[in-house]
Design a protein around this motif. Sequence first.
Motif, PDB file in Angstrom:
ATOM      1  N   LEU A  32      85.460 102.037 117.310  1.00 36.27           N
ATOM      2  CA  LEU A  32      84.925 101.507 116.061  1.00 36.27           C
ATOM      3  C   LEU A  32      83.535 102.082 115.843  1.00 36.27           C
ATOM      4  O   LEU A  32      82.698 102.026 116.743  1.00 36.27           O
ATOM      5  N   ALA A  33      83.297 102.614 114.655  1.00 33.66           N
ATOM      6  CA  ALA A  33      81.994 103.213 114.368  1.00 33.66           C
ATOM      7  C   ALA A  33      81.451 102.790 113.007  1.00 33.66           C
ATOM      8  O   ALA A  33      80.451 103.322 112.560  1.00 33.66           O
ATOM      9  N   ASP A  34      82.092 101.842 112.375  1.00 30.12           N
ATOM     10  CA  ASP A  34      81.626 101.316 111.096  1.00 30.12           C
ATOM     11  C   ASP A  34      81.058  99.916 111.329  1.00 30.12           C
ATOM     12  O   ASP A  34      81.761  99.034 111.831  1.00 30.12           O
ATOM     13  N   ARG A  35      79.805  99.716 110.982  1.00 29.09           N
ATOM     14  CA  ARG A  35      79.124  98.451 111.269  1.00 29.09           C
ATOM     15  C   ARG A  35      79.885  97.248 110.724  1.00 29.09           C
ATOM     16  O   ARG A  35      80.101  96.268 111.425  1.00 29.09           O
ATOM     17  N   GLU A  36      80.309  97.289 109.472  1.00 30.54           N
ATOM     18  CA  GLU A  36      81.010  96.147 108.878  1.00 30.54           C
ATOM     19  C   GLU A  36      82.370  95.927 109.526  1.00 30.54           C
ATOM     20  O   GLU A  36      82.799  94.783 109.704  1.00 30.54           O
ATOM     21  N   GLN A  37      83.047  96.995 109.917  1.00 29.82           N
ATOM     22  CA  GLN A  37      84.330  96.867 110.611  1.00 29.82           C
ATOM     23  C   GLN A  37      84.137  96.202 111.979  1.00 29.82           C
ATOM     24  O   GLN A  37      84.929  95.350 112.383  1.00 29.82           O
ATOM     25  N   ILE A  38      83.078  96.584 112.684  1.00 28.97           N
ATOM     26  CA  ILE A  38      82.786  95.976 113.983  1.00 28.97           C
ATOM     27  C   ILE A  38      82.498  94.486 113.812  1.00 28.97           C
ATOM     28  O   ILE A  38      83.041  93.647 114.539  1.00 28.97           O
ATOM     29  N   ILE A  39      81.660  94.148 112.849  1.00 29.52           N
ATOM     30  CA  ILE A  39      81.323  92.738 112.615  1.00 29.52           C
ATOM     31  C   ILE A  39      82.590  91.945 112.314  1.00 29.52           C
ATOM     32  O   ILE A  39      82.817  90.871 112.880  1.00 29.52           O
ATOM     33  N   ALA A  40      83.446  92.461 111.457  1.00 30.73           N
ATOM     34  CA  ALA A  40      84.693  91.768 111.114  1.00 30.73           C
ATOM     35  C   ALA A  40      85.580  91.598 112.345  1.00 30.73           C
ATOM     36  O   ALA A  40      86.208  90.547 112.527  1.00 30.73           O
ATOM     37  N   SER A  41      85.622  92.608 113.212  1.00 30.52           N
ATOM     38  CA  SER A  41      86.489  92.536 114.396  1.00 30.52           C
ATOM     39  C   SER A  41      86.012  91.489 115.401  1.00 30.52           C
ATOM     40  O   SER A  41      86.794  91.011 116.223  1.00 30.52           O
ATOM     41  N   MET A  42      84.750  91.101 115.348  1.00 33.80           N
ATOM     42  CA  MET A  42      84.221  90.084 116.260  1.00 33.80           C
ATOM     43  C   MET A  42      84.643  88.681 115.852  1.00 33.80           C
ATOM     44  O   MET A  42      84.479  87.735 116.603  1.00 33.80           O
ATOM     45  N   GLY A  43      85.217  88.540 114.668  1.00 35.20           N
ATOM     46  CA  GLY A  43      85.590  87.233 114.147  1.00 35.20           C
ATOM     47  C   GLY A  43      86.981  86.764 114.541  1.00 35.20           C
ATOM     48  O   GLY A  43      87.562  85.934 113.865  1.00 35.20           O
ATOM     49  N   GLY A  44      87.516  87.270 115.630  1.00 37.23           N
ATOM     50  CA  GLY A  44      88.850  86.859 116.082  1.00 37.23           C
ATOM     51  C   GLY A  44      88.823  85.535 116.831  1.00 37.23           C
ATOM     52  O   GLY A  44      87.832  84.806 116.823  1.00 37.23           O
TER      53      GLY A  44
END
Length: 122
Positions: free
Chosen positions: A48-60
Motif C-alpha cells: 500500500l502506498a496511497d495514504r488514504e487507502q492505508i487509512i481506510a485499510s486500518m478501519g477493519g
Amino acid sequence: MDCTPEEVAELEERGWRALADSAAAATAFYREVLDTDPVMLLPGGLRLADREQIIASMGGQPWSRYRLEEVAVLRPAPDTAVVAYGVVAHRAGAPEYSALVSSHYVRRGGAWRLVFHQQTPR
C-alpha cells in the motif's frame, strides 16, 4: 528536540491500542501519524502506498488482544527512528497472527510521522 527510544516505542504501541479499540480509533490514529507519502508492506504480498487507502485499510475488525515482543528502537540518524519487534495478535473467529514488524518514523514539523511499515509473518 530529541526523544527517548521509549517515546517512539510508545507511539508504536498507541497504534496497536487504536487497532484493538475500534475502526474509528484506528483510522483516527493513522490519519494523525501517517506521513504524506507512506509505504506499507503487508502479508500476502500487499503493498500500500496511497495514504488514504492505508487509512481506510486500518478501519477493519479490531484485534481482540495483542502482545508486542522484544521491542527495539534504532536511531540511525537525527529525526529518524526504526521500531522493530514481534507481535502475536488475535481477532475473534480468526487464527492467531504472529509476525515480525518494523516501522520507520521521521520527525517533520515537530511530530513523528510513519513513513514505512512492514509485517513479515512468522
